[in-house]
Scaffold this motif. Structure first.
Motif, PDB file in Angstrom:
ATOM      1  N   ASP A  60     -11.005   1.426  -5.406  1.00 15.77           N
ATOM      2  CA  ASP A  60     -11.602   0.506  -4.432  1.00 15.77           C
ATOM      3  C   ASP A  60     -10.658  -0.655  -4.115  1.00 15.77           C
ATOM      4  O   ASP A  60     -10.509  -1.050  -2.961  1.00 15.77           O
ATOM      5  CB  ASP A  60     -12.947  -0.006  -4.919  1.00 15.77           C
ATOM      6  CG  ASP A  60     -14.032   1.071  -4.883  1.00 15.77           C
ATOM      7  OD1 ASP A  60     -13.846   2.080  -4.159  1.00 15.77           O
ATOM      8  OD2 ASP A  60     -15.050   0.912  -5.587  1.00 15.77           O
ATOM      9  N   ASP A  61     -10.027  -1.205  -5.153  1.00 13.49           N
ATOM     10  CA  ASP A  61      -9.064  -2.301  -4.925  1.00 13.49           C
ATOM     11  C   ASP A  61      -7.884  -1.790  -4.125  1.00 13.49           C
ATOM     12  O   ASP A  61      -7.406  -2.462  -3.204  1.00 13.49           O
ATOM     13  CB  ASP A  61      -8.582  -2.888  -6.248  1.00 13.49           C
ATOM     14  CG  ASP A  61      -9.673  -3.665  -6.977  1.00 13.49           C
ATOM     15  OD1 ASP A  61     -10.577  -4.195  -6.289  1.00 13.49           O
ATOM     16  OD2 ASP A  61      -9.618  -3.737  -8.213  1.00 13.49           O
ATOM     17  N   TYR A  62      -7.410  -0.621  -4.459  1.00 11.84           N
ATOM     18  CA  TYR A  62      -6.267  -0.018  -3.759  1.00 11.84           C
ATOM     19  C   TYR A  62      -6.588   0.203  -2.291  1.00 11.84           C
ATOM     20  O   TYR A  62      -5.809  -0.143  -1.399  1.00 11.84           O
ATOM     21  CB  TYR A  62      -5.907   1.300  -4.464  1.00 11.84           C
ATOM     22  CG  TYR A  62      -5.093   2.259  -3.662  1.00 11.84           C
ATOM     23  CD1 TYR A  62      -3.781   1.987  -3.334  1.00 11.84           C
ATOM     24  CD2 TYR A  62      -5.637   3.476  -3.243  1.00 11.84           C
ATOM     25  CE1 TYR A  62      -3.027   2.897  -2.601  1.00 11.84           C
ATOM     26  CE2 TYR A  62      -4.903   4.378  -2.529  1.00 11.84           C
ATOM     27  CZ  TYR A  62      -3.588   4.083  -2.193  1.00 11.84           C
ATOM     28  OH  TYR A  62      -2.852   4.987  -1.484  1.00 11.84           O
ATOM     29  N   LEU A  63      -7.766   0.730  -1.998  1.00  8.99           N
ATOM     30  CA  LEU A  63      -8.142   1.007  -0.610  1.00  8.99           C
ATOM     31  C   LEU A  63      -8.391  -0.266   0.198  1.00  8.99           C
ATOM     32  O   LEU A  63      -8.320  -0.261   1.420  1.00  8.99           O
ATOM     33  CB  LEU A  63      -9.384   1.907  -0.565  1.00  8.99           C
ATOM     34  CG  LEU A  63      -9.164   3.331  -1.062  1.00  8.99           C
ATOM     35  CD1 LEU A  63     -10.489   4.092  -1.099  1.00  8.99           C
ATOM     36  CD2 LEU A  63      -8.125   4.068  -0.205  1.00  8.99           C
ATOM     37  N   SER A  64      -8.671  -1.370  -0.488  1.00  6.48           N
ATOM     38  CA  SER A  64      -8.936  -2.624   0.230  1.00  6.48           C
ATOM     39  C   SER A  64      -7.664  -3.400   0.575  1.00  6.48           C
ATOM     40  O   SER A  64      -7.739  -4.434   1.240  1.00  6.48           O
ATOM     41  CB  SER A  64      -9.871  -3.512  -0.595  1.00  6.48           C
ATOM     42  OG  SER A  64      -9.195  -4.010  -1.741  1.00  6.48           O
ATOM     43  N   ILE A  65      -6.520  -2.912   0.156  1.00  3.67           N
ATOM     44  CA  ILE A  65      -5.258  -3.610   0.450  1.00  3.67           C
ATOM     45  C   ILE A  65      -4.992  -3.523   1.940  1.00  3.67           C
ATOM     46  O   ILE A  65      -5.131  -2.520   2.557  1.00  3.67           O
ATOM     47  CB  ILE A  65      -4.099  -3.019  -0.362  1.00  3.67           C
ATOM     48  CG1 ILE A  65      -4.291  -3.309  -1.829  1.00  3.67           C
ATOM     49  CG2 ILE A  65      -2.760  -3.578   0.128  1.00  3.67           C
ATOM     50  CD1 ILE A  65      -3.245  -2.672  -2.730  1.00  3.67           C
ATOM     51  N   LYS A  74       0.830  -1.208   0.000  1.00  2.00           N
ATOM     52  CA  LYS A  74       0.000   0.000   0.000  1.00  2.00           C
ATOM     53  C   LYS A  74       0.866   1.260   0.000  1.00  2.00           C
ATOM     54  O   LYS A  74       0.574   2.233  -0.707  1.00  2.00           O
ATOM     55  CB  LYS A  74      -0.954   0.008   1.187  1.00  2.00           C
ATOM     56  CG  LYS A  74      -2.008   1.081   1.062  1.00  2.00           C
ATOM     57  CD  LYS A  74      -3.199   0.798   1.924  1.00  2.00           C
ATOM     58  CE  LYS A  74      -4.318   1.732   1.563  1.00  2.00           C
ATOM     59  NZ  LYS A  74      -5.545   1.397   2.258  1.00  2.00           N
ATOM     60  N   GLU A  75       1.935   1.263   0.786  1.00  2.00           N
ATOM     61  CA  GLU A  75       2.826   2.424   0.806  1.00  2.00           C
ATOM     62  C   GLU A  75       3.485   2.635  -0.556  1.00  2.00           C
ATOM     63  O   GLU A  75       3.616   3.768  -1.017  1.00  2.00           O
ATOM     64  CB  GLU A  75       3.875   2.277   1.893  1.00  2.00           C
ATOM     65  CG  GLU A  75       3.305   2.459   3.279  1.00  2.00           C
ATOM     66  CD  GLU A  75       4.337   2.290   4.375  1.00  2.00           C
ATOM     67  OE1 GLU A  75       5.534   2.140   4.075  1.00  2.00           O
ATOM     68  OE2 GLU A  75       3.943   2.312   5.549  1.00  2.00           O
ATOM     69  N   ALA A  76       3.885   1.543  -1.191  1.00  2.00           N
ATOM     70  CA  ALA A  76       4.516   1.650  -2.516  1.00  2.00           C
ATOM     71  C   ALA A  76       3.526   2.198  -3.537  1.00  2.00           C
ATOM     72  O   ALA A  76       3.883   3.063  -4.359  1.00  2.00           O
ATOM     73  CB  ALA A  76       5.048   0.287  -2.968  1.00  2.00           C
ATOM     74  N   LEU A  77       2.300   1.733  -3.494  1.00  2.00           N
ATOM     75  CA  LEU A  77       1.280   2.244  -4.413  1.00  2.00           C
ATOM     76  C   LEU A  77       0.964   3.714  -4.134  1.00  2.00           C
ATOM     77  O   LEU A  77       0.839   4.508  -5.066  1.00  2.00           O
ATOM     78  CB  LEU A  77       0.005   1.407  -4.317  1.00  2.00           C
ATOM     79  CG  LEU A  77       0.060   0.049  -5.000  1.00  2.00           C
ATOM     80  CD1 LEU A  77      -1.163  -0.782  -4.622  1.00  2.00           C
ATOM     81  CD2 LEU A  77       0.159   0.208  -6.510  1.00  2.00           C
ATOM     82  N   THR A  78       0.840   4.066  -2.869  1.00  2.00           N
ATOM     83  CA  THR A  78       0.563   5.459  -2.507  1.00  2.00           C
ATOM     84  C   THR A  78       1.669   6.370  -3.023  1.00  2.00           C
ATOM     85  O   THR A  78       1.413   7.411  -3.642  1.00  2.00           O
ATOM     86  CB  THR A  78       0.437   5.606  -0.979  1.00  2.00           C
ATOM     87  OG1 THR A  78      -0.640   4.788  -0.532  1.00  2.00           O
ATOM     88  CG2 THR A  78       0.188   7.046  -0.576  1.00  2.00           C
TER      89      THR A  78
END
Length: 133
Positions: free
Chosen positions: A128-133, A94-98
């Protein structure tokens, strides 16, 4: 390659900085900051630096390797455990994606603003997929 005319100035700068440092990082060239921390401060991103460095420094620099490497489950017994844990996978992903979303957005904003709408549409599709990680 460094002999090409477009790289001569950069090679000269590298050689100049190399005389005073054992390890040279790209941001130190042309009188740049001496550390990643100072680079973050210069860019006004101290909070991002503290968040990533503080949370992951021990793993990145290998100082966390010995912590938890072995246990003594009972007298006279030793149990070795894995060095890397899957428990960090979600947080790191999640941190890498953010971080990636932020950098990509800044790049588009400053270099190709006409493509930002496409990026926002893609982000909304993945949100939505990103926030569900």
């Amino acid at each position: 390659m460094l002999g090409y005319s477009q790289f001569i100035e950069a090679e000269q700068e590298y050689q100049k900085v190399k005389k005073s440092r054992n390890h040279i990082f790209w941001y130190q060239l042309y009188k740049g900051p001496s550390s990643i921390k100072k680079l973050a401060e210069h860019l006004g991103e101290s909070a991002v630096y503290e968040m990533y460095h503080g949370g992951h420094s021990a793993s990145i620099h290998g100082t966390r390797v010995m912590h938890g490497l072995y246990n003594k489950p009972a007298e006279g017994m030793t149990e070795f455990v894995q060095i890397r844990y899957g428990r960090d996978t979600r947080e790191v992903t999640k941190e890498a994606l953010t971080f990636s979303f932020s950098i990509y957005n800044l790049y588009l904003q400053n270099r190709i603003p006409e493509k930002r709408k496409e990026f926002i549409d893609l982000y909304l599709l993945l949100r939505d997929d990103y926030l569900s990680i």
